[in-house]
Design a protein around this motif. Structure first.
Motif: not given
Length: 446
Positions: A223-224, A226-227, A356, A360-366
């Protein structure tokens, strides 16, 4: 931790001061000695590689979060990082070969092959040393990073003088191959010695830990990555979209504005990186908020100085770089790009680091980066098609605003409390940095 952080910032400032000078002189050599169409090819390839970045998975991104867990097993941990990045290097070679054929035939210019050799060399060398750089920084060993990067910058500048005799992209490719190899060898020698990595105690088969690689990848690093992918797309894809609708000379002019404006990114990049280091060593959410707020305020002060400096010194700076008197268009592009960088680095960079490390880095991505990236692609495409280089330069401001909006909406979910007016404490922080620098000079004189 405060004293260590200040020393890290000081060494980062020293590093970037050297890199600014090196980048400035390098830009002059590239712009003046290469044909403008060749410089446009370099910018186009850089834009294309924003899409290649999707394969640049970095499992070592988790080091900032988990470095305290690695103390007793550094040997095995970094062997697994090396194996993963070695496989990634082979993948970059395959991609580079494919793009060399595709772009050289599409644009009917073999110089695209050498531009891709150049950028592939940079990608591979930086991938192989990335775990060493991140771990050294997390241990407040910025001194090592600074020394190596300054040496790299000096050698790069020295090699670029060869353009006086061989002004071609072929020479740039050869230079980057040599410099990349030297970077990898230097980092491995220094890292093994500094952190006592016992390479001869490594079992080449048994020490491969697929579970560690998988957990590092899917729990955080994916996820990092993808960000970072979308962030890099937002920063660099404008030249790609512009190349779809105009000639390489125009792209070259825009690329001059882009690279000139990117100098405004150097000092905020230092603060953003050291914010990651500080957050990775912080205890509790309140301490993390205090750290991020301090970096936001300092970035804001720096942003004001940056904007004023570019407004009044931008044209002399561009004249010095290009040697051209007719630079009004490039100056306008540069101001738009620079202002968008200030907007992003002041707020989005510190807040992204906070999520980060503590969220929640995953939620930040979406919730943040994916909608911001989609918006960027749409805006860049139509602005380049309809309005050309000026349109895509102005669109940088729009994409920065959209990005900031999504991030501010997301950060509210964490109960984040801003402290935007702490002038006295900020002056004290800056004073500590200055006094730390003076103390360092004093100690060297003894």
């Amino acid at each position: 931790m405060k004293e260590k952080l200040i020393k890290n910032v000081l060494y980062s400032l020293l590093e970037k001061a050297g890199l600014i000078g090196g980048q400035f002189l390098s830009s002059i050599l590239l712009i003046r000695l290469l044909q403008r169409s060749d410089y446009g090819i370099i910018g186009t390839v850089a834009g294309v590689y924003t899409f290649v970045y999707i394969f640049n998975l970095s499992i070592e991104a988790i080091v900032f979060r988990d470095h305290k867990l690695y103390t007793d097993k550094l040997n095995k941990i970094f062997y697994n990082f090396f194996i993963f990045n070695l496989l990634k290097a082979f993948l970059f070679l395959i991609i580079g070969l494919f793009l060399s054929v595709l772009l050289s035939k599409t644009f009917q210019d073999k110089n695209f092959i050498f531009a891709i050799i150049s950028i592939t060399s940079i990608f591979i060398s930086e991938a192989l040393v990335s775990p060493c750089v991140i771990y050294a920084s997390s241990q407040f060993e910025q001194k090592i990073v600074t020394k190596i990067n300054l040496c790299r910058s000096l050698i790069n500048l020295f090699l670029l003088l060869g353009l006086l005799y061989f002004p071609s992209i072929k020479f740039i490719a050869l230079k980057d191959l040599l410099l990349g190899s030297l970077l990898v060898v230097t980092w491995y020698i220094v890292f093994i010695k500094k952190f006592k990595i016992r390479i001869f105690h490594t079992d080449l088969i048994k020490d491969i830990d697929l579970k560690f690689i998988s957990n590092s990848l899917f729990s955080f690093s994916l996820w990092s990555h993808f960000s970072s992918l979308i962030t890099n797309f937002i920063y660099r894809s404008d030249t790609f979209f512009l190349s779809l609708f105009t000639n390489m000379t125009t792209v070259g002019n825009y690329n001059i504005a882009l690279n000139s404006a990117n100098i405004a990114n150097i000092l905020p990049m230092i603060l953003g990186y050291q914010n990651n280091v500080a957050l990775s060593n912080s205890e509790g959410e309140k301490a993390a908020m205090k750290i991020s707020n301090a970096f936001i305020r300092v970035s804001f002060y720096l942003g004001i100085v940056t904007i004023i400096s570019f407004i009044f010194l931008g044209k002399p700076y561009l004249y010095l770089v290009t040697g051209q008197k007719e630079i009004d268009d490039i100056y306008t592009y540069m101001l738009c790009i620079m202002t968008s960088l200030v907007m992003v680095k002041t707020f989005t960079s510190p807040l992204s680091s906070y999520i980060n490390m503590k969220g929640d880095i995953k939620k930040k991505f979406f919730n943040v980066l994916l909608p911001a990236g989609i918006s960027t692609a749409i805006i860049y495409f139509f602005s380049a098609k309809i309005y050309g280089p000026l349109g895509i330069a102005v669109s940088n401001l729009a994409t920065a605003s959209i990005w900031s909006f999504f991030l501010l909406r997301e950060i509210k979910k964490y109960g984040y409390q801003f402290e935007l007016f702490r002038l006295k404490s900020d002056i004290l922080f800056i004073k500590n940095i200055i006094m730390g620098s003076e103390w360092g000079l004093f100690k060297r004189r003894q």
